[in-house]
Design a protein around this motif. Structure first.
Motif, short mmCIF file in Angstrom:
data_model
loop_
_atom_site.label_atom_id
_atom_site.label_comp_id
_atom_site.label_asym_id
_atom_site.label_seq_id
_atom_site.Cartn_x
_atom_site.Cartn_y
_atom_site.Cartn_z
N PRO A 1 0.84 -0.89 -0.42
CA PRO A 1 -0.15 0.12 0.25
C PRO A 1 0.99 1.09 0.53
N PRO A 2 0.63 2.08 -0.19
CA PRO A 2 -1.14 2.49 -0.29
C PRO A 2 -1.46 2.40 -2.20
N PHE A 3 -2.71 1.94 -1.79
CA PHE A 3 -3.27 1.64 -2.94
C PHE A 3 -4.18 2.69 -3.79
N ILE A 4 -4.88 3.49 -3.11
CA ILE A 4 -5.56 4.59 -3.97
C ILE A 4 -5.41 5.95 -2.92
N PHE A 5 -5.01 6.52 -3.46
CA PHE A 5 -5.07 8.63 -2.88
C PHE A 5 -5.03 9.18 -3.69
N THR A 6 -5.35 10.57 -3.35
CA THR A 6 -4.61 11.68 -3.74
C THR A 6 -4.12 12.19 -5.17
N LEU A 7 -4.26 12.94 -5.82
CA LEU A 7 -3.45 13.60 -7.32
C LEU A 7 -2.32 14.48 -6.44
N GLU A 8 -2.88 15.31 -5.54
CA GLU A 8 -1.31 15.54 -4.10
C GLU A 8 -0.40 15.08 -3.81
N GLU A 9 -1.04 13.31 -3.54
CA GLU A 9 -0.43 12.73 -2.85
C GLU A 9 0.13 11.90 -3.90
N ALA A 10 0.26 11.77 -5.66
CA ALA A 10 1.12 11.13 -6.40
C ALA A 10 2.00 12.31 -6.42
N ASN A 11 2.81 13.09 -6.27
CA ASN A 11 3.46 14.04 -6.46
C ASN A 11 5.16 13.63 -5.21
N GLU A 12 4.17 12.70 -4.07
CA GLU A 12 5.24 11.77 -3.29
C GLU A 12 6.20 10.51 -3.90
N MET A 13 4.78 9.63 -5.09
CA MET A 13 4.51 8.37 -5.13
C MET A 13 4.67 9.11 -6.61
N PRO A 14 5.27 9.70 -7.81
CA PRO A 14 4.84 9.59 -9.40
C PRO A 14 4.90 7.72 -9.67
N HIS A 15 5.89 7.23 -9.47
CA HIS A 15 6.10 5.35 -10.32
C HIS A 15 5.03 4.73 -9.84
N ALA A 16 4.05 5.41 -8.71
CA ALA A 16 3.20 4.09 -8.38
C ALA A 16 2.11 5.01 -9.17
N ALA A 17 1.65 6.01 -9.57
CA ALA A 17 1.09 6.85 -10.35
C ALA A 17 0.84 6.71 -11.25
N GLY A 18 1.70 6.57 -12.15
CA GLY A 18 1.55 6.78 -13.59
C GLY A 18 1.97 7.59 -14.14
N GLY A 19 2.48 7.89 -15.51
CA GLY A 19 2.40 8.63 -15.73
C GLY A 19 1.20 9.45 -16.55
N LYS A 20 0.34 9.45 -16.31
CA LYS A 20 -1.07 10.66 -16.76
C LYS A 20 -1.33 11.22 -15.11
N ALA A 21 -1.09 10.23 -14.46
CA ALA A 21 -1.03 10.83 -12.64
C ALA A 21 -0.33 11.99 -12.48
N ALA A 22 1.05 11.63 -12.61
CA ALA A 22 2.11 12.04 -12.30
C ALA A 22 2.43 13.00 -12.50
N ASN A 23 1.86 13.81 -13.53
CA ASN A 23 1.90 14.58 -14.61
C ASN A 23 1.10 16.15 -14.62
N LEU A 24 -0.19 15.72 -13.80
CA LEU A 24 -1.43 16.28 -13.07
C LEU A 24 -0.83 16.22 -12.10
N ALA A 25 -0.48 15.67 -11.23
CA ALA A 25 -0.25 15.82 -9.68
C ALA A 25 1.34 17.44 -9.69
N LYS A 26 1.93 17.00 -10.96
CA LYS A 26 2.63 17.98 -10.77
C LYS A 26 2.21 20.04 -11.39
N ILE A 27 1.13 19.68 -12.07
CA ILE A 27 0.59 20.82 -12.52
C ILE A 27 -0.56 21.77 -11.05
N CYS A 28 -0.33 20.59 -9.72
CA CYS A 28 -1.74 20.72 -9.06
C CYS A 28 -1.50 22.31 -8.59
N SER A 29 0.05 22.60 -7.95
CA SER A 29 0.64 23.94 -8.00
C SER A 29 -0.05 24.92 -8.42
N GLU A 30 -0.38 24.72 -9.75
CA GLU A 30 0.23 25.97 -10.67
C GLU A 30 -1.26 27.15 -10.14
#
Length: 815
Positions: free
Chosen positions: A113-142
């Motif tokens: 785990p974790p198996f499910i998390f938010t976009l903001e949390e995806a910033n801390e685990m980009p490999h587990a989030a996959g490419g699309k989610a990791a890119n969106l996570a990077k945009i969260c603070s824009e």
């Protein structure tokens, strides 16, 4: 175990030498079988490396595993033949196999785990989030960019699902059989793998978490979009359009929707794209994005930078915006033609060109352009952005990825020509110029297989076209746009694509020769010579990746069996080990009998006028009684029917054996080759193991060797010929030409041919005895005629004259 075998060996040697000799012979037969298997594995790996076979990385791993196992068995047979001499050989094999396994292994999957998390949390685990989610996570603070609330079901959940259901072995078994050259088999295997996913049970802990996350996002009856976010997606490889998105999903159906997205990893097009990028299945685990659906007024794609050479309508770098009404699925699927707007790149963007009746208001277009530039600055490179606008004119960014870069160089401008223009001013979905034969397939879903070098004419630019991208020179489509997923993939592979070509499917015909100019939006009647090629583009990633470990597998450095360096400690590859074991197995067979001559007959030199050192080992009635007591046998002593027929062709008076190549140092060639160094040395000679109806012969001529294995008797169903030809001293293209000549002769005489690298295998099936005899005589003559032929061949046209001459000689050969 070893002590027991050693005791048996010495007991048999002292009290039952005949039993020991038969044990050696049986071990030698198994050694020859395993030797052939090992060479097949090596040749298969070379086929993949050189791009002649497009296979999943699982097949590479499986082939190396099979090779390692068969080499261990090969060594075991040699140790049965001589338990004392080769005690440490397995240690060398283990060491080399370790390096190979390390080179082909992929990282073990993560299932924690974790198996499910938010976009903001995806910033801390980009490999587990996959490419699309990791890119969106990077945009969260824009600031100033709207993202939809989302949850990420991690790649670890995918691995856990596979592990709990014991699917990895079942998937790998099918993946190792995948070949992109067999469309029907690919479809069947893909269907089986998708069913494995869809029928498997979701573990309760993950299912519960998914349903809770879906209910939180789907409050007030809002339905969800379930989108792929595989690891490696939206990175160096875009995977554009390869995976499924499931729309309008209720929380109650979230598990089934997740399975459908995961199963889309195993569609034929997704498998083909991943294989062509050299990625293993476990390296692209599927993470999934859960997003609320948007009540969209319009949606589309924006390219943050297009240059004037990519779009004739602009004179300066611009943002390109492609739009359609409602949600954008039809746009990216290539089934509709988009409205295209160009906006300049400035702090206050201005419209450069737009449709007369734009479905997107000008202020919204300018805001999309500004956000596109903002995202380009954030990621540090041009972006391919998917956006959607709701009824409150809010812009939501649902995806951002790097604009794919072309993988291979191709001509961008047409050289001067006088070809007639069939199309001008069409939309360029992918740049480049190529010529080829037209194949019209109106519905791209109907495509299963195409010839290499095809110019495809179709109605839409569906992502299913990705599975045949390696066979396309160009595409002409009635619908679609540069914003479609397939257009993105085509740009990666530099395949020119024109879209919006009215009635193309009815105006072009199969086998019509055309040139597609994807730079200027034109089609010309006929071929431009410098633009005509067959797209045999091999996998982008497998070849360099496999190339790093292939020297440990296939490079042959053990060349001279008489050298002191012909020893296990000098083996630098698995191929070296196979070569060493084979040579030592032959050596053991030539020292089978003791002075009492009990058991099997010993090997004896064959007297011949040929400049060839040949030894004969009689198994069962292979020699007449006249050979009894002779140290050397004559041709008249041979009773073996297949040996007689083969030798008849090999020793024919039609062949002049004393010829030598001009300026060729045969003595030095012999010294460094696997051929005949001393006519008196049985260890380096050619040999034949014979019975009255059986022959296994190995002939060595310098750098190449040939093996003929056959049964020739009165029982037709038992008769066969197997033939192998491998190696040579000429350059690569000369060796290929010689194999072309041999293949041409044998295929016209009912041999089935298979070629892999420098190796040619031929098989002749069941046939009457006299036909098998004729084919053996042909093989003998062919080997005599082709020795050193690779040193003389330079051009394919040379083969025609050689074939004519050989057929004439064959007609004169009366058996």
């Amino acid at each position: 175990m070893f002590i027991t075998e050693l005791f048996k060996h010495w007991t048999f040697r002292a009290f039952a030498p005949g039993t020991l000799l038969r044990t050696k012979y049986n071990a030698f037969k198994e050694l020859l079988r395993l030797d052939e298997r090992c060479l097949e594995h090596i040749a298969d790996l070379e086929e993949i490396h050189y791009g002649r076979e497009q296979a999943d990385w699982t097949r590479v791993v499986r082939l190396t595993e099979d090779l390692g196992r068969d080499i261990r068995g090969l060594i075991e047979q040699l140790q049965l033949m001589s338990p004392v001499k080769y005690m440490d050989l397995q240690d060398y094999a283990t060491k080399l196999n370790f390096y190979v396994r390390m080179g082909v292994s992929v990282e073990d999957p993560h299932i924690e785990p974790p198996f499910i998390f938010t976009l903001e949390e995806a910033n801390e685990m980009p490999h587990a989030a996959g490419g699309k989610a990791a890119n969106l996570a990077k945009i969260c603070s824009e600031k100033g960019i709207n993202l939809l609330p989302a949850r990420v079901i991690s790649a670890h959940a995918y691995h856990y699902f596979i592990e709990v259901n014991d699917l990895r072995e079942e998937l790998d078994k099918r993946l190792s059989s995948v070949s992109l050259t067999d469309a029907a088999a690919l479809d069947e295997l893909a269907h089986e793998m998708q069913e494995l996913i869809l029928q498997a049970e979701m573990p309760d802990p993950i299912a519960n978490e998914m349903e809770i996350a879906a209910m939180e996002l789907g409050k007030n009856g809002i339905k969800l979009a379930v989108r792929s976010s595989a690891v490696a997606e939206d990175g160096v490889a875009s995977f554009a359009g390869q995976y499924t998105s499931v729309l309008d999903v209720t929380p109650a159906n979230i598990v089934q929707a997740w399975k459908e997205v995961v199963a889309s990893k195993y569609t034929p097009r997704a498998l083909a794209y991943r294989i062509m990028n050299g990625l293993a299945d476990t390296e692209t685990p599927m993470a999934v994005l859960l997003m609320p659906m948007v009540d969209a007024v319009c949606a589309g794609v924006a390219y943050s930078t297009v240059s004037p050479d990519q779009a004739a309508a602009i004179e300066e770098p611009a943002v390109a915006i492609y739009a359609t009404s409602g949600i954008g699925e039809k746009l990216v699927s290539g089934s509709v033609t988009a409205q295209t707007t160009y906006v300049n790149k400035a702090l206050k963007p201005q419209i450069l060109e737009k449709p007369a009746k734009s479905i997107v208001p000008v202020p919204t277009l300018k805001r999309i352009a500004a956000q596109a530039q903002q995202l380009e600055a954030l990621f540090g490179e041009p972006q391919d952005i998917e956006w959607v606008v709701d009824h409150r004119s809010r812009i939501f960014i649902v995806q951002s990825r790097p604009i794919p870069q072309s993988r291979r160089a191709q001509q961008a401008e047409c050289s001067p020509h006088e070809l007639k223009a069939l199309e001008t001013g069409q939309e360029c979905a992918s740049m480049g110029i190529a010529s080829g034969k037209v194949r019209v397939v109106a519905n791209c879903q109907d495509i299963t297989e195409l010839p290499h070098g095809t110019i495809l004419v179709t109605r839409g630019l569906g992502p299913v076209l990705t599975r045949v991208i390696h066979r396309l020179n160009g595409v002409i489509a009635e619908r679609g746009s540069a914003a479609s997923h397939f257009a993105s993939v085509a740009r990666e592979f530099n395949v020119p694509v024109l879209s919006g070509v009215t009635d193309a499917c009815s105006r072009y015909i199969n086998d019509q020769l055309v040139t597609v100019d994807g730079t200027n939006g034109s089609v010309f009647d006929g071929l431009l010579p410098d633009c005509h090629f067959e797209n045999n583009e091999a996998q982008q990633g497998v070849i360099p990746r496999l190339g790093k470990v292939l020297p440990r597998i296939a490079r042959l450095t053990l060349l001279d069996p008489s050298s002191e360096s012909f020893a296990p400690e000098y083996c630098k590859s698995l191929h070296d080990l196979v070569r060493f074991v084979h040579e030592k197995g032959v050596e053991e067979m030539f020292s089978l009998v003791d002075q009492s001559n009990r058991g099997l007959s010993g090997s004896r030199k064959l007297q011949t006028h040929l400049p060839l050192s040949m030894y004969v080992l009689n198994l069962d009635n292979g020699l007449f009684h006249s050979a009894a007591g002779k140290k050397e046998v004559e041709q008249s002593d041979i009773a073996s029917v297949p040996m007689w027929a083969f030798w008849f062709g090999l020793s024919s008076e039609l062949v002049t054996w004393h010829d030598a190549l001009p300026h060729f140092d045969w003595e030095h060639f012999d010294k460094v080759s696997a051929g005949i160094i001393s006519k008196d040395s049985p260890l380096l000679a050619s040999y034949a193991i014979i019975s009255d109806k059986y022959m296994h012969a190995m002939l060595r001529f310098g750098y190449h060797f040939s093996v003929v294995d056959c049964m020739c008797g009165d029982k037709d169903r038992q008769n066969y010929i197997r033939f192998r030809f491998m190696g040579g001293g000429g350059k690569s293209h000369q060796r290929t030409l010689r194999l072309d000549f041999i293949e041409r002769i044998l295929s016209k005489n009912n041999f089935a041919i298979e070629r892999k690298g420098d190796m040619l295998n031929a098989r002749h099936g069941m046939e009457e005895e006299h036909i098998i005899q004729q084919r053996l005589a042909l093989l003998g003559l062919l080997l005599a005629k082709t020795r050193m032929l690779d040193m003389r061949l330079e051009d394919p046209s040379d083969i025609d004259a050689l074939e004519k001459e050989f057929i004439q000689d064959l007609g004169s050969l009366t058996y």
